[in-house]
Design a protein around this motif. Structure first.
Motif, PDB file in Angstrom:
ATOM      1  N   GLU A 170     -22.672  17.816  53.530  1.00 50.41           N
ATOM      2  CA  GLU A 170     -22.874  17.940  52.078  1.00 50.41           C
ATOM      3  C   GLU A 170     -23.783  19.118  51.749  1.00 50.41           C
ATOM      4  O   GLU A 170     -24.838  19.282  52.350  1.00 50.41           O
ATOM      5  CB  GLU A 170     -23.494  16.632  51.561  1.00 50.41           C
ATOM      6  CG  GLU A 170     -23.581  16.566  50.048  1.00 50.41           C
ATOM      7  CD  GLU A 170     -24.169  15.231  49.568  1.00 50.41           C
ATOM      8  OE1 GLU A 170     -23.861  14.171  50.159  1.00 50.41           O
ATOM      9  OE2 GLU A 170     -24.947  15.276  48.600  1.00 50.41           O
ATOM     10  N   ILE A 171     -23.351  19.908  50.784  1.00 53.28           N
ATOM     11  CA  ILE A 171     -24.197  21.008  50.293  1.00 53.28           C
ATOM     12  C   ILE A 171     -24.967  20.510  49.073  1.00 53.28           C
ATOM     13  O   ILE A 171     -24.377  19.890  48.174  1.00 53.28           O
ATOM     14  CB  ILE A 171     -23.340  22.236  49.893  1.00 53.28           C
ATOM     15  CG1 ILE A 171     -22.574  22.765  51.103  1.00 53.28           C
ATOM     16  CG2 ILE A 171     -24.213  23.340  49.297  1.00 53.28           C
ATOM     17  CD1 ILE A 171     -21.601  23.897  50.770  1.00 53.28           C
ATOM     18  N   ASP A 172     -26.258  20.753  49.052  1.00 58.20           N
ATOM     19  CA  ASP A 172     -27.070  20.336  47.906  1.00 58.20           C
ATOM     20  C   ASP A 172     -26.651  21.131  46.665  1.00 58.20           C
ATOM     21  O   ASP A 172     -26.759  22.360  46.637  1.00 58.20           O
ATOM     22  CB  ASP A 172     -28.551  20.587  48.225  1.00 58.20           C
ATOM     23  CG  ASP A 172     -29.426  20.308  47.018  1.00 58.20           C
ATOM     24  OD1 ASP A 172     -29.052  19.445  46.208  1.00 58.20           O
ATOM     25  OD2 ASP A 172     -30.483  20.963  46.896  1.00 58.20           O
ATOM     26  N   GLU A 173     -26.207  20.394  45.655  1.00 59.56           N
ATOM     27  CA  GLU A 173     -25.701  21.121  44.473  1.00 59.56           C
ATOM     28  C   GLU A 173     -26.812  21.804  43.670  1.00 59.56           C
ATOM     29  O   GLU A 173     -26.547  22.714  42.889  1.00 59.56           O
ATOM     30  CB  GLU A 173     -24.884  20.184  43.573  1.00 59.56           C
ATOM     31  CG  GLU A 173     -25.665  18.981  43.108  1.00 59.56           C
ATOM     32  CD  GLU A 173     -24.862  18.123  42.135  1.00 59.56           C
ATOM     33  OE1 GLU A 173     -25.510  17.422  41.341  1.00 59.56           O
ATOM     34  OE2 GLU A 173     -23.618  18.172  42.188  1.00 59.56           O
ATOM     35  N   LYS A 174     -28.062  21.371  43.888  1.00 55.70           N
ATOM     36  CA  LYS A 174     -29.149  22.012  43.126  1.00 55.70           C
ATOM     37  C   LYS A 174     -29.770  23.197  43.863  1.00 55.70           C
ATOM     38  O   LYS A 174     -30.636  23.887  43.325  1.00 55.70           O
ATOM     39  CB  LYS A 174     -30.234  20.984  42.804  1.00 55.70           C
ATOM     40  CG  LYS A 174     -29.746  19.939  41.824  1.00 55.70           C
ATOM     41  CD  LYS A 174     -30.887  19.192  41.190  1.00 55.70           C
ATOM     42  CE  LYS A 174     -30.347  18.267  40.126  1.00 55.70           C
ATOM     43  NZ  LYS A 174     -31.237  17.192  39.798  1.00 55.70           N
ATOM     44  N   SER A 175     -29.384  23.416  45.119  1.00 56.53           N
ATOM     45  CA  SER A 175     -29.910  24.570  45.846  1.00 56.53           C
ATOM     46  C   SER A 175     -29.156  25.822  45.420  1.00 56.53           C
ATOM     47  O   SER A 175     -28.025  25.747  44.962  1.00 56.53           O
ATOM     48  CB  SER A 175     -29.733  24.373  47.356  1.00 56.53           C
ATOM     49  OG  SER A 175     -30.647  23.434  47.849  1.00 56.53           O
ATOM     50  N   GLU A 191     -31.090  31.680  58.858  1.00 55.55           N
ATOM     51  CA  GLU A 191     -30.833  32.756  57.910  1.00 55.55           C
ATOM     52  C   GLU A 191     -29.335  32.949  57.714  1.00 55.55           C
ATOM     53  O   GLU A 191     -28.877  33.404  56.670  1.00 55.55           O
ATOM     54  CB  GLU A 191     -31.456  34.050  58.443  1.00 55.55           C
ATOM     55  CG  GLU A 191     -32.433  34.648  57.481  1.00 55.55           C
ATOM     56  CD  GLU A 191     -32.962  35.990  57.947  1.00 55.55           C
ATOM     57  OE1 GLU A 191     -33.079  36.866  57.102  1.00 55.55           O
ATOM     58  OE2 GLU A 191     -33.242  36.138  59.146  1.00 55.55           O
ATOM     59  N   SER A 192     -28.577  32.611  58.765  1.00 60.92           N
ATOM     60  CA  SER A 192     -27.128  32.808  58.704  1.00 60.92           C
ATOM     61  C   SER A 192     -26.457  31.792  59.624  1.00 60.92           C
ATOM     62  O   SER A 192     -27.123  31.184  60.485  1.00 60.92           O
ATOM     63  CB  SER A 192     -26.779  34.234  59.151  1.00 60.92           C
ATOM     64  OG  SER A 192     -27.211  34.404  60.483  1.00 60.92           O
ATOM     65  N   PRO A 193     -25.143  31.592  59.467  1.00 61.60           N
ATOM     66  CA  PRO A 193     -24.461  30.560  60.262  1.00 61.60           C
ATOM     67  C   PRO A 193     -24.581  30.785  61.768  1.00 61.60           C
ATOM     68  O   PRO A 193     -24.598  29.821  62.534  1.00 61.60           O
ATOM     69  CB  PRO A 193     -22.993  30.675  59.824  1.00 61.60           C
ATOM     70  CG  PRO A 193     -23.025  31.379  58.510  1.00 61.60           C
ATOM     71  CD  PRO A 193     -24.241  32.236  58.491  1.00 61.60           C
ATOM     72  N   VAL A 220     -21.983  28.264  55.913  1.00 61.19           N
ATOM     73  CA  VAL A 220     -22.664  27.416  56.903  1.00 61.19           C
ATOM     74  C   VAL A 220     -21.904  26.092  57.048  1.00 61.19           C
ATOM     75  O   VAL A 220     -21.658  25.613  58.159  1.00 61.19           O
ATOM     76  CB  VAL A 220     -24.139  27.162  56.481  1.00 61.19           C
ATOM     77  CG1 VAL A 220     -24.771  26.053  57.310  1.00 61.19           C
ATOM     78  CG2 VAL A 220     -24.951  28.447  56.606  1.00 61.19           C
ATOM     79  N   ALA A 221     -21.496  25.525  55.907  1.00 62.59           N
ATOM     80  CA  ALA A 221     -20.755  24.255  55.957  1.00 62.59           C
ATOM     81  C   ALA A 221     -19.462  24.421  56.763  1.00 62.59           C
ATOM     82  O   ALA A 221     -19.091  23.550  57.557  1.00 62.59           O
ATOM     83  CB  ALA A 221     -20.443  23.775  54.536  1.00 62.59           C
ATOM     84  N   GLY A 222     -18.794  25.557  56.574  1.00 66.79           N
ATOM     85  CA  GLY A 222     -17.544  25.818  57.311  1.00 66.79           C
ATOM     86  C   GLY A 222     -17.789  25.889  58.810  1.00 66.79           C
ATOM     87  O   GLY A 222     -17.027  25.321  59.606  1.00 66.79           O
ATOM     88  N   VAL A 223     -18.871  26.542  59.197  1.00 68.13           N
ATOM     89  CA  VAL A 223     -19.182  26.673  60.625  1.00 68.13           C
ATOM     90  C   VAL A 223     -19.556  25.306  61.213  1.00 68.13           C
ATOM     91  O   VAL A 223     -19.144  24.950  62.325  1.00 68.13           O
ATOM     92  CB  VAL A 223     -20.312  27.714  60.849  1.00 68.13           C
ATOM     93  CG1 VAL A 223     -20.812  27.699  62.274  1.00 68.13           C
ATOM     94  CG2 VAL A 223     -19.815  29.109  60.479  1.00 68.13           C
TER      95      VAL A 223
END
Ligand code: SF4
Length: 293
Positions: free
Chosen positions: A4-9, A250-252, A282-285
């Motif tokens: 899950e990606i934080d929607e508020k970030s 910093e990166s995937p 990042v989520a994809g990786v």
């Protein structure tokens, strides 16, 4: 597996505004120069550089005569604006409105303190662009402190004090320093010569409680942020305080597979300088890495 990606970030409106101004100018086909990173995120800076953004230093202003130079959301001291105008550059002022209001407050604070022999104290990171922009409003007469120790070393409890804060400082540190001020001045909270203004940006402070709740819901948390981001470092520590399995990247390509071992839920979040597209990458990786297990 839950990812899950934080929607508020992600970008705050100040950063969105600065990037939009840069993109609008770049769309005209002319190069745009920025004095320092528009956003403390290497990946986003690389994306903008591909569109024609260049970094420059103040010492190079003279050779940028006629070119567009962007003042970042952090703002800049009046001396820099004057220097840029004298050099004949086209200024794109992307100072965040919240920072602009704080700069005005710094000037007002000095107007109150100066005749009383008082001190303007800024809780902030020494040398940070926003802090340099703030101290520059009052000819560098502010006392910049980073901690309670600095307060005790550099601020005179016998003189009036007016304290403000860099917009991205942690509310916790601000409270600690405020308490320490009242503890050290004569009369404590009844001392009429102490003015303390909480000037932490609400775009930042509202994320603290939210991120605590978010980070505590997952087996592992990936906090995506540039190493230079002051706000990113503070928000990362908040996530880490509630979830020891929080990792800053910093990166995937910085993701270590063992971080995800045994995790069945992974949260992805970031700072006000973290682009959404990067968290999605990042989520994809993570998806690929966990799908291979
Ligand atoms: S964190 Fe707040 S003050 Fe700083 S750029 Fe973003 S909106 Fe502006």
């Amino acid at each position: 597996m839950i990812i899950e990606i934080d929607e508020k970030s992600g970008f705050c409106f100040g950063v969105v505004g600065a990037i939009s101004k840069a993109e609008e100018s770049l769309a005209g086909g002319e190069p745009v120069y920025t004095l320092g990173d528009i956003v403390h995120n290497r990946m986003e800076m690389e994306r903008l550089e591909e569109l024609g953004l260049h970094r420059a230093t103040q010492n190079e202003l003279d050779r940028l005569n006629g070119c567009s130079v962007l003042i970042r959301a952090h703002g800049a001291p009046p001396a820099l604006f004057a220097k840029a105008r004298a050099a004949g550059v086209r200024l794109i002022d992307a100072t965040c409105p919240v920072v602009a209001r704080l700069q005005k407050l710094a000037r007002e604070a000095w107007d109150i303190m100066e005749p009383r022999g008082g001190q303007v104290v800024i809780l902030g990171k020494k040398g940070h662009a926003e802090v340099v922009g703030l101290t520059g409003q009052i000819d560098d007469k502010a006392i910049v402190i980073e901690s309670v120790d600095d307060l005790h070393n550099d601020v005179d409890p016998g003189k009036p004090i007016y304290m403000i804060s860099q917009t991205t400082k942690s509310p916790e540190l601000f409270d600690q320093v405020s308490r320490a001020i009242y503890d050290m001045v004569p009369g404590g909270r009844d001392n009429g010569d102490v003015i303390i203004k909480d000037t932490i940006c609400r775009q930042v402070s509202s994320r603290y409680e939210h991120l605590k709740e978010f980070a505590s819901r997952f087996d592992a948390v990936l906090f995506v942020s540039g190493a230079e981001s002051s706000n990113g470092n503070a928000l990362y520590r908040i996530c880490r305080s509630v979830n020891a399995h929080t990792y800053k990247i910093e990166s995937p390509d910085a993701i270590e597979p063992q971080w995800l071992d045994g995790a069945s839920s992974i949260g992805i979040c970031g700072a006000t300088s973290t682009p959404k597209w990067l968290m999605e990458r990042v989520a994809g990786v993570v998806q690929e890495m966990t799908g291979q297990r």
